[in-house]
Scaffold this motif. Structure first.
Motif, mmCIF file in Angstrom:
data_model
loop_
_atom_site.group_PDB
_atom_site.id
_atom_site.type_symbol
_atom_site.label_atom_id
_atom_site.label_comp_id
_atom_site.label_asym_id
_atom_site.label_seq_id
_atom_site.Cartn_x
_atom_site.Cartn_y
_atom_site.Cartn_z
ATOM 1 N N UNK A 190 -13.470 -32.245 23.588
ATOM 2 C CA UNK A 190 -12.824 -30.976 23.282
ATOM 3 C C UNK A 190 -11.319 -31.102 23.474
ATOM 4 N N UNK A 191 -10.553 -30.650 22.485
ATOM 5 C CA UNK A 191 -9.099 -30.639 22.626
ATOM 6 C C UNK A 191 -8.735 -29.600 23.683
ATOM 7 N N UNK A 192 -8.122 -30.058 24.765
ATOM 8 C CA UNK A 192 -7.739 -29.164 25.863
ATOM 9 C C UNK A 192 -6.278 -28.750 25.778
ATOM 10 N N UNK A 234 -3.413 -27.809 31.846
ATOM 11 C CA UNK A 234 -4.354 -28.204 30.795
ATOM 12 C C UNK A 234 -5.598 -27.335 30.964
ATOM 13 N N UNK A 235 -5.704 -26.235 30.205
ATOM 14 C CA UNK A 235 -6.846 -25.330 30.372
ATOM 15 C C UNK A 235 -8.188 -26.067 30.235
ATOM 16 N N UNK A 236 -9.049 -25.927 31.233
ATOM 17 C CA UNK A 236 -10.367 -26.550 31.210
ATOM 18 C C UNK A 236 -10.422 -27.954 31.781
ATOM 19 N N UNK A 291 -4.307 -34.570 39.783
ATOM 20 C CA UNK A 291 -4.594 -33.232 39.271
ATOM 21 C C UNK A 291 -5.103 -32.340 40.389
ATOM 22 N N UNK A 292 -4.882 -31.062 40.186
ATOM 23 C CA UNK A 292 -5.400 -30.032 41.078
ATOM 24 C C UNK A 292 -5.803 -28.870 40.180
ATOM 25 N N UNK A 293 -7.102 -28.609 40.115
ATOM 26 C CA UNK A 293 -7.580 -27.581 39.185
ATOM 27 C C UNK A 293 -7.279 -28.013 37.763
ATOM 28 N N UNK A 294 -6.526 -27.194 37.037
ATOM 29 C CA UNK A 294 -6.177 -27.493 35.647
ATOM 30 C C UNK A 294 -4.740 -27.988 35.493
ATOM 31 N N UNK A 295 -4.102 -28.359 36.603
ATOM 32 C CA UNK A 295 -2.728 -28.869 36.553
ATOM 33 C C UNK A 295 -2.761 -30.387 36.679
ATOM 34 N N UNK A 353 -10.888 -33.417 26.615
ATOM 35 C CA UNK A 353 -11.947 -33.540 27.599
ATOM 36 C C UNK A 353 -13.115 -34.254 26.932
ATOM 37 N N UNK A 354 -13.654 -35.283 27.570
ATOM 38 C CA UNK A 354 -14.760 -36.037 26.975
ATOM 39 C C UNK A 354 -16.071 -35.684 27.647
#
Length: 188
Positions: free
Chosen positions: A88-90, A103-105, A152-156, A186-187
């Motif tokens: 999915x393109x994030x 990066x949402x998701x 990364x932390x969460x979506x950052x 996202x794979x």
């Protein structure tokens, strides 16, 4: 969901409506089941779920089995991956060369791909680290490697280093070159 229990009888199947219910596993009552079994009088029982849009026959599966019924909701492998949230393109069509981006998701994936032009750098997330690389032969016939390191932390997602290097056959590697991410997928 409508569930019917059928008793096999000479000349065809006779339906016995058992109940209308939303959750087949949680709402069956022993009283309704006992009545259906008594009505069948010991004959072989069959079930029919009447709200599916697919069928399994000796010729194969027809129709599409939705995700909420255990399928993919798709007719092609590419569409199935999309329906299941794979590849999915994030974040995309941008330029990321340093620092942090949202990066949402992102937090839903442990494997991501960062696109640089026409190349994907496959990265894995472990703990709070994201690391990966891509190695291939470039148009000059040299081995070309891109490597990403970040946290990364969460979506950052924070870039620590994103470099490339060319490895010519004569062994004189080129200097490291900074890379710019254009999209993040996202794979899984």
């Amino acid at each position: 969901m409508s569930i019917r229990i059928y008793a096999k009888e000479e000349g065809g199947l006779t339906p016995y409506q058992v109940m209308q219910r939303e959750d087949i596993l949680n709402t069956v009552t022993s009283d309704a089941t006992d009545k259906a079994l008594s009505a069948a009088q010991g004959k072989r029982l069959f079930t029919q779920i009447t709200d599916h849009t697919h069928a399994l026959t000796s010729a194969g599966l027809t129709g599409i089995l939705s995700v909420n019924k255990g399928g993919t909701g798709a007719t092609t492998a590419a569409a199935a991956r999309t329906a299941l949230g794979m590849i999915k393109l994030l974040w995309g069509d941008g330029t990321w060369s340093s620092g942090s981006i949202t990066v949402p998701g992102l937090s839903n994936y442990t494997i991501i791909a960062i696109r640089v032009g026409a190349t994907l750098v496959i990265c894995s997330a472990f703990g709070n680290h994201v690391r990966g690389s891509s190695t291939f032969f470039n148009s000059a016939g040299n081995i070309f490697t891109m490597a990403f390191s970040g946290t990364y932390s969460g979506d950052v997602l924070t870039m620590v280093s994103f470099k490339s290097v060319s490895h010519p056959a004569n062994g004189a590697n080129t200097a490291y070159t900074d890379q710019i991410g254009n999209a993040i997928y996202g794979i899984c």
